[in-house]
Enzyme design. Structure first.
Site, PDB file in Angstrom:
ATOM      1  N   SER A 149       0.848  -1.189   0.000  1.00  0.00           N
ATOM      2  CA  SER A 149       0.000   0.000   0.000  1.00  0.00           C
ATOM      3  C   SER A 149       0.882   1.237   0.000  1.00  0.00           C
ATOM      4  O   SER A 149       1.996   1.216   0.512  1.00  0.00           O
ATOM      5  CB  SER A 149      -0.879   0.007   1.259  1.00  0.00           C
ATOM      6  OG  SER A 149      -1.510   1.262   1.423  1.00  0.00           O
ATOM      7  N   TYR A 162      -1.912  -0.367  10.449  1.00  0.00           N
ATOM      8  CA  TYR A 162      -1.981  -0.697   9.017  1.00  0.00           C
ATOM      9  C   TYR A 162      -0.685  -0.241   8.335  1.00  0.00           C
ATOM     10  O   TYR A 162      -0.089  -0.981   7.553  1.00  0.00           O
ATOM     11  CB  TYR A 162      -3.197  -0.017   8.391  1.00  0.00           C
ATOM     12  CG  TYR A 162      -3.441  -0.369   6.934  1.00  0.00           C
ATOM     13  CD1 TYR A 162      -4.068  -1.564   6.579  1.00  0.00           C
ATOM     14  CD2 TYR A 162      -3.057   0.493   5.915  1.00  0.00           C
ATOM     15  CE1 TYR A 162      -4.308  -1.886   5.251  1.00  0.00           C
ATOM     16  CE2 TYR A 162      -3.294   0.181   4.574  1.00  0.00           C
ATOM     17  CZ  TYR A 162      -3.923  -1.011   4.252  1.00  0.00           C
ATOM     18  OH  TYR A 162      -4.151  -1.333   2.927  1.00  0.00           O
TER      19      TYR A 162
END
Ligand code: NAI
Length: 284
Positions: A149, A162
Site C-alpha cells: 500500500s 496498518y
C-alpha cells in the site's frame, strides 16, 4: 507480451481472493485459462466467488478450487500449499493479497495490532515462505505478487498498525526479490503491488457507488498484470485523483524527511505546509 507465468494451464493462487482486488485477479487468471485457487477466510464469500470465477473460467469450473485459509496462521497456509499442489501439481503465480483495515490507534488494544500485523504482514511472510521453495524447484518462470500500500511508503497519520504492516510488506518483498535474484537458477520473481484508491468492500464505508476518484478492482488488476509483464518490481498504481507524478513527489518528500533532517511525517506538520505545497509544484 504477458509474463510467461500467466499462460493457460498454469496455476494461480490468490489469497483474499473472494472479494475486491483479489476476486478481480482470480477472474482475470481464470479468463486467461489458468487454474485458480481462491483462498480466503470468509466461507460465504468463497462460495459466491467460486461461482463467479467458475463462470469466467475458459477451462470451466474444474479449473477452479477454493480453500478456506487464514493467512495469519502458518499451519493454514502450509495446508493451502499442500492442497493446491495436490490438486493442480504446480504453482506459477502466487498473489499474497489478503488484507484488513479495521482502523487502529497508537495506544489502542494490542489484539487489534496483532490481528492487523497477523493478516497483512505475517500473511505475506507465510505465503512467500510456504510457496517459494517449491516454485523455485519447478525451474520455470513464476511470480510472487505481494499486495502492499502507499500507506506503507508515505505512512500518513491515522492508522498506525496498518501502516506498520504495509511498511513491513514493502521491506519483506524487497528482501525476497533480492534473495530470489541471488538464488542460482531461480526463475521466480517477486513484485510489490501498490494499489491506489480502489473501490472494494474494504474501502466502501457504506457507499454503493464507486467514488469518482477510485479505480475499479478490474482496472487495478489489469494495470498490475501489464506492469508485472513489463518486469516492474514496484507496481505503483495511479487512481482517478492521484497520477504517478503526484505519488512520486509524495514519496520523494517522505524520503526527504531523513535527508533534510525534518521531523517525521512533516507532510502533515503545520510548519512545513508551505514548503510541501511548493515542493509539489516543482518538478525534479
Ligand atoms: P476486500 O476486503 O475487498 O478483500 C480482502 C479479502 O481478504 C476479503 O475477502 C477477506 O475475507 C480476506 N481476508 C481477510 N482476512 C483474511 C485472512 N486472515 N486470511 C485470508 N483471507 C482474509 O479488500 P481489497 O480492497 O480488495 O484489498 C485487497 C488488498 O489490497 C489488501 O491487502 C489491502 O490492504 C490492499 N489495498 C487496498 C486498497 C484499496 O483502495 N482497496 C488500497 C491499497 C491496498
Amino acid at each position: 507480451m504477458p509474463h510467461p507465468a500467466l499462460s493457460a494451464d498454469h496455476t494461480a493462487v490468490v489469497t483474499g481472493g473472494a472479494s475486491g482486488i483479489g476476486l478481480a485477479a482470480a477472474i482475470r487468471f481464470a479468463e486467461r485459462g489458468l487454474n485458480v485457487c481462491i483462498a480466503d477466510v470468509d466461507e460465504a464469500r468463497l462460495n459466491e466467488a467460486a461461482a463467479k470465477v467458475g463462470a469466467a473460467a475458459t477451462r470451466g469450473e474444474a479449473a477452479v478450487m477454493t480453500a478456506k485459509t487464514d493467512v495469519s496462521s502458518r499451519d493454514s497456509v502450509a495446508a493451502l500449499e499442500a492442497a493446491v499442489r495436490a490438486r493442480f501439481g504446480r504453482v506459477d503465480v502466487l498473489m499474497n493479497n489478503a488484507g484488513i483495515q479495521p482502523g487502529s490507534k497508537m495506544f489502542g488494544p494490542e489484539d487489534n495490532w496483532q490481528r492487523i500485523l497477523g493478516v497483512n504482514l505475517w500473511g505475506i511472510i507465510h505465503g512467500s515462505q510456504m510457496f517459494a521453495p517449491n516454485m523455485i524447484a519447478q525451474g520455470k518462470p513464476a511470480l510472487i505478487i505481494n499486495t502492499g500500500s502507499k500507506q506503507g511508503i508515505t505512512t500518513p497519520p491515522g492508522d498506525p498498525a496498518y501502516n506498520v504492516s504495509k511498511a513491513g510488506v514493502k521491506a519483506f518483498t524487497e528482501a525476497l526479490q533480492h534473495e530470489l535474484r541471488n538464488t542460482p537458477d531461480c526463475q521466480v520473481t517477486a513484485h510489490l503491488f501498490i494499489p491506489g484508491f480502489v473501490f472494494t468492500p474494504l474501502t466502501a464505508n457504506g457507499r454503493v457507488e464507486k467514488p469518482a476518484g477510485a479505480w475499479t478492482p478490474e482496472q487495478t488488476v489489469d494495470f498490475m498484470l501489464e506492469r508485472v509483464s513489463a518486469g516492474d518490481f514496484y507496481v505503483l498504481c495511479p487512481d482517478n485523483d492521484v497520477p504517478r507524478s503526484l505519488d512520486e513527489r509524495r514519496i520523494l518528500w517522505a524520503a526527504g524527511d531523513i535527508v533534510e533532517n525534518r521531523p517525521p511525517l512533516s507532510r502533515w506538520h503545520a510548519d512545513y505546509a508551505d514548503a510541501f505545497a511548493t515542493f509539489l509544484k516543482t518538478s525534479p
